[in-house]
Motif scaffolding. Structure first.
Motif, PDB file in Angstrom:
ATOM      1  N   GLU A   4       0.929  17.312  47.564  1.00 42.05           N
ATOM      2  CA  GLU A   4      -0.233  18.084  48.013  1.00 42.05           C
ATOM      3  C   GLU A   4      -1.040  17.190  48.940  1.00 42.05           C
ATOM      4  OE1 GLU A   4      -0.875  21.219  47.081  1.00 42.05           O
ATOM      5  OE2 GLU A   4       0.164  21.504  45.180  1.00 42.05           O
ATOM      6  N   THR A   5      -1.830  17.811  49.812  1.00 42.53           N
ATOM      7  CA  THR A   5      -2.681  17.064  50.740  1.00 42.53           C
ATOM      8  C   THR A   5      -4.076  17.659  50.732  1.00 42.53           C
ATOM      9  OG1 THR A   5      -0.786  16.605  52.181  1.00 42.53           O
ATOM     10  CG2 THR A   5      -2.968  16.331  53.150  1.00 42.53           C
ATOM     11  N   THR A   6      -5.064  16.778  50.827  1.00 41.91           N
ATOM     12  CA  THR A   6      -6.438  17.228  51.004  1.00 41.91           C
ATOM     13  C   THR A   6      -7.137  16.274  51.961  1.00 41.91           C
ATOM     14  OG1 THR A   6      -8.377  18.097  49.851  1.00 41.91           O
ATOM     15  CG2 THR A   6      -7.551  15.961  49.099  1.00 41.91           C
ATOM     16  N   TYR A   7      -8.258  16.722  52.485  1.00 40.56           N
ATOM     17  CA  TYR A   7      -9.047  15.922  53.411  1.00 40.56           C
ATOM     18  C   TYR A   7     -10.469  15.839  52.888  1.00 40.56           C
ATOM     19  CZ  TYR A   7      -5.033  16.651  56.374  1.00 40.56           C
ATOM     20  OH  TYR A   7      -3.749  16.677  56.860  1.00 40.56           O
ATOM     21  N   TYR A   8     -11.056  14.656  53.001  1.00 45.94           N
ATOM     22  CA  TYR A   8     -12.414  14.422  52.507  1.00 45.94           C
ATOM     23  C   TYR A   8     -13.187  13.654  53.564  1.00 45.94           C
ATOM     24  CZ  TYR A   8     -16.101  11.946  50.017  1.00 45.94           C
ATOM     25  OH  TYR A   8     -17.301  11.402  49.657  1.00 45.94           O
ATOM     26  N   LYS A   9     -14.338  14.175  53.961  1.00 54.44           N
ATOM     27  CA  LYS A   9     -15.156  13.533  54.995  1.00 54.44           C
ATOM     28  C   LYS A   9     -15.954  12.387  54.378  1.00 54.44           C
ATOM     29  CE  LYS A   9     -18.332  14.744  58.749  1.00 54.44           C
ATOM     30  NZ  LYS A   9     -17.675  13.956  59.738  1.00 54.44           N
ATOM     31  N   THR A  10     -15.764  11.195  54.926  1.00 51.22           N
ATOM     32  CA  THR A  10     -16.482  10.000  54.466  1.00 51.22           C
ATOM     33  C   THR A  10     -17.437   9.555  55.578  1.00 51.22           C
ATOM     34  OG1 THR A  10     -15.093   8.218  55.381  1.00 51.22           O
ATOM     35  CG2 THR A  10     -14.303   9.308  53.342  1.00 51.22           C
ATOM     36  N   PRO A  11     -18.303   8.598  55.302  1.00 49.25           N
ATOM     37  CA  PRO A  11     -19.199   8.102  56.349  1.00 49.25           C
ATOM     38  C   PRO A  11     -18.478   7.391  57.503  1.00 49.25           C
ATOM     39  CG  PRO A  11     -19.995   7.468  54.168  1.00 49.25           C
ATOM     40  CD  PRO A  11     -18.626   8.050  53.989  1.00 49.25           C
ATOM     41  N   LYS A  41     -12.608  22.232  54.585  1.00 50.93           N
ATOM     42  CA  LYS A  41     -13.255  23.113  53.609  1.00 50.93           C
ATOM     43  C   LYS A  41     -12.272  23.699  52.598  1.00 50.93           C
ATOM     44  CE  LYS A  41     -17.036  24.385  56.658  1.00 50.93           C
ATOM     45  NZ  LYS A  41     -17.646  25.420  57.481  1.00 50.93           N
ATOM     46  N   ALA A  42     -10.992  23.441  52.780  1.00 55.19           N
ATOM     47  CA  ALA A  42      -9.974  23.994  51.874  1.00 55.19           C
ATOM     48  C   ALA A  42     -10.165  23.439  50.465  1.00 55.19           C
ATOM     49  CB  ALA A  42      -8.577  23.659  52.386  1.00 55.19           C
ATOM     50  N   LYS A  43      -9.794  24.223  49.490  1.00 51.79           N
ATOM     51  CA  LYS A  43      -9.893  23.811  48.087  1.00 51.79           C
ATOM     52  C   LYS A  43      -8.985  22.605  47.848  1.00 51.79           C
ATOM     53  CE  LYS A  43      -9.502  25.841  43.422  1.00 51.79           C
ATOM     54  NZ  LYS A  43      -9.603  24.601  42.764  1.00 51.79           N
ATOM     55  N   THR A  44      -9.524  21.612  47.176  1.00 52.40           N
ATOM     56  CA  THR A  44      -8.760  20.412  46.861  1.00 52.40           C
ATOM     57  C   THR A  44      -7.795  20.710  45.711  1.00 52.40           C
ATOM     58  OG1 THR A  44     -10.588  18.990  47.556  1.00 52.40           O
ATOM     59  CG2 THR A  44      -8.939  18.002  46.096  1.00 52.40           C
ATOM     60  N   PRO A  45      -6.508  20.408  45.910  1.00 50.15           N
ATOM     61  CA  PRO A  45      -5.551  20.603  44.812  1.00 50.15           C
ATOM     62  C   PRO A  45      -5.985  19.816  43.572  1.00 50.15           C
ATOM     63  CG  PRO A  45      -4.404  20.137  46.855  1.00 50.15           C
ATOM     64  CD  PRO A  45      -5.862  19.896  47.116  1.00 50.15           C
ATOM     65  N   GLU A  46      -5.727  20.380  42.413  1.00 52.99           N
ATOM     66  CA  GLU A  46      -6.167  19.782  41.151  1.00 52.99           C
ATOM     67  C   GLU A  46      -5.713  18.338  40.997  1.00 52.99           C
ATOM     68  OE1 GLU A  46      -5.732  20.523  36.364  1.00 52.99           O
ATOM     69  OE2 GLU A  46      -5.424  22.217  37.709  1.00 52.99           O
ATOM     70  N   CYS A  47      -4.494  18.027  41.418  1.00 49.64           N
ATOM     71  CA  CYS A  47      -3.958  16.674  41.244  1.00 49.64           C
ATOM     72  C   CYS A  47      -4.660  15.628  42.128  1.00 49.64           C
ATOM     73  CB  CYS A  47      -2.449  16.657  41.501  1.00 49.64           C
ATOM     74  SG  CYS A  47      -1.970  17.114  43.170  1.00 49.64           S
ATOM     75  N   LEU A  48      -5.472  16.090  43.090  1.00 50.15           N
ATOM     76  CA  LEU A  48      -6.161  15.173  44.001  1.00 50.15           C
ATOM     77  C   LEU A  48      -7.673  15.150  43.771  1.00 50.15           C
ATOM     78  CD1 LEU A  48      -4.241  16.068  47.292  1.00 50.15           C
ATOM     79  CD2 LEU A  48      -3.673  14.317  45.594  1.00 50.15           C
ATOM     80  N   GLN A  49      -8.173  16.018  42.904  1.00 52.48           N
ATOM     81  CA  GLN A  49      -9.617  16.149  42.704  1.00 52.48           C
ATOM     82  C   GLN A  49     -10.266  14.863  42.221  1.00 52.48           C
ATOM     83  OE1 GLN A  49     -10.174  19.614  40.222  1.00 52.48           O
ATOM     84  NE2 GLN A  49      -9.760  21.022  41.913  1.00 52.48           N
ATOM     85  N   ASP A  50      -9.652  14.173  41.274  1.00 53.49           N
ATOM     86  CA  ASP A  50     -10.235  12.944  40.748  1.00 53.49           C
ATOM     87  C   ASP A  50     -10.348  11.882  41.841  1.00 53.49           C
ATOM     88  OD1 ASP A  50     -11.452  11.611  38.593  1.00 53.49           O
ATOM     89  OD2 ASP A  50      -9.601  10.530  38.136  1.00 53.49           O
ATOM     90  N   CYS A  51      -9.381  11.830  42.728  1.00 54.87           N
ATOM     91  CA  CYS A  51      -9.412  10.866  43.832  1.00 54.87           C
ATOM     92  C   CYS A  51     -10.608  11.155  44.745  1.00 54.87           C
ATOM     93  CB  CYS A  51      -8.109  10.913  44.616  1.00 54.87           C
ATOM     94  SG  CYS A  51      -8.013   9.681  45.922  1.00 54.87           S
ATOM     95  N   VAL A  52     -10.827  12.417  45.078  1.00 57.80           N
ATOM     96  CA  VAL A  52     -11.960  12.791  45.932  1.00 57.80           C
ATOM     97  C   VAL A  52     -13.274  12.430  45.237  1.00 57.80           C
ATOM     98  CG1 VAL A  52     -13.208  14.741  46.965  1.00 57.80           C
ATOM     99  CG2 VAL A  52     -10.716  14.588  47.193  1.00 57.80           C
ATOM    100  N   ILE A  53     -13.381  12.736  43.954  1.00 58.70           N
ATOM    101  CA  ILE A  53     -14.601  12.428  43.196  1.00 58.70           C
ATOM    102  C   ILE A  53     -14.867  10.922  43.195  1.00 58.70           C
ATOM    103  CG2 ILE A  53     -15.586  12.373  40.855  1.00 58.70           C
ATOM    104  CD1 ILE A  53     -14.144  15.152  40.449  1.00 58.70           C
ATOM    105  N   GLN A  54     -13.829  10.129  42.940  1.00 61.26           N
ATOM    106  CA  GLN A  54     -14.013   8.676  42.885  1.00 61.26           C
ATOM    107  C   GLN A  54     -14.343   8.088  44.256  1.00 61.26           C
ATOM    108  OE1 GLN A  54     -11.428   6.322  40.352  1.00 61.26           O
ATOM    109  NE2 GLN A  54     -11.014   8.102  39.051  1.00 61.26           N
ATOM    110  N   LEU A  55     -13.734   8.609  45.316  1.00 58.05           N
ATOM    111  CA  LEU A  55     -14.090   8.147  46.663  1.00 58.05           C
ATOM    112  C   LEU A  55     -15.545   8.497  46.977  1.00 58.05           C
ATOM    113  CD1 LEU A  55     -10.869   8.930  48.725  1.00 58.05           C
ATOM    114  CD2 LEU A  55     -11.879   6.672  48.330  1.00 58.05           C
ATOM    115  N   GLU A  56     -15.968   9.692  46.608  1.00 58.16           N
ATOM    116  CA  GLU A  56     -17.355  10.111  46.832  1.00 58.16           C
ATOM    117  C   GLU A  56     -18.320   9.177  46.095  1.00 58.16           C
ATOM    118  OE1 GLU A  56     -20.015  14.185  46.560  1.00 58.16           O
ATOM    119  OE2 GLU A  56     -17.845  14.299  46.361  1.00 58.16           O
ATOM    120  N   GLU A  57     -17.994   8.833  44.851  1.00 56.12           N
ATOM    121  CA  GLU A  57     -18.833   7.914  44.081  1.00 56.12           C
ATOM    122  C   GLU A  57     -18.862   6.530  44.737  1.00 56.12           C
ATOM    123  OE1 GLU A  57     -18.057   9.974  39.698  1.00 56.12           O
ATOM    124  OE2 GLU A  57     -16.906   8.186  40.265  1.00 56.12           O
ATOM    125  N   TYR A  58     -17.727   6.081  45.243  1.00 58.94           N
ATOM    126  CA  TYR A  58     -17.659   4.790  45.939  1.00 58.94           C
ATOM    127  C   TYR A  58     -18.614   4.790  47.139  1.00 58.94           C
ATOM    128  CZ  TYR A  58     -15.906   1.140  49.056  1.00 58.94           C
ATOM    129  OH  TYR A  58     -15.820   0.072  49.911  1.00 58.94           O
TER     130      TYR A  58
END
Length: 163
Positions: A4-11, A41-58
């Motif tokens: 699965e692939t997702t995209y997350y906007k970082t600074p 804006k696409a929904k993040t696949p469940e298997c990648l959600q924790d990665c997005v959350i942890q990157l956001e916290e970082y």
């Protein structure tokens, strides 16, 4: 197994995250504008959600280590080098020479640097914490300006009190 692939906007650009239930295989950074708003804006696949959350916290300064299931693809030597990167503490740096010595072969400095450059897990495996022996910010696949930003983010200069 399909990924699965997702995209997350970082600074400092857009993180492209690829993986499946067996772990995160790949995280890289691409320039803003390289991905459509629809994909962002696409929904993040469940298997990648924790990665997005942890990157956001970082990026919000609320996380200094990652706790993710990872499954990077590489040679035995590359994986050994990438594992050694995980031992560099948040806010600290090591030189390529120090990393080579820790791995047991000072002469392997170029091979170690090459393996660092092939690190498939941007930020999570912190190759940005490795610098030149002279303190220079050499070699970074995401661009030197991003390496400088990440190091400053992890070790912000504290303004001294005048009183």
């Amino acid at each position: 197994m399909n990924t699965e692939t997702t995209y997350y906007k970082t600074p400092i650009g857009i993180a492209e995250i690829i993986g499946n239930k067996n772990g995160i295989q790949f995280i890289s950074v691409i320039d803003d504008g390289a991905v459509s708003e629809e994909l962002l804006k696409a929904k993040t696949p469940e298997c990648l959600q924790d990665c997005v959350i942890q990157l956001e916290e970082y990026f919000k300064g609320k996380r200094d280590r990652f706790n993710l299931l990872v499954n990077p693809k590489g040679t035995a030597f590359q994986i050994k080098v990438w594992k050694s990167l995980l031992k560099i503490p948040y806010g600290k740096t090591k030189t390529y020479l120090e990393q080579s010595k820790k791995l047991g072969d000072v002469k392997a400095i170029r091979a170690v640097a090459s393996a660092n450059g092939k690190n498939p897990l941007w930020i999570v495996v912190p190759c940005h914490r490795v610098i030149g022996s002279d303190g220079s910010l050499t070699g970074y696949a995401g661009g030197i300006w991003r390496k400088k930003w990440l190091l400053a983010h992890e070790n912000p200069v504290k303004q001294q009190s005048l009183f």
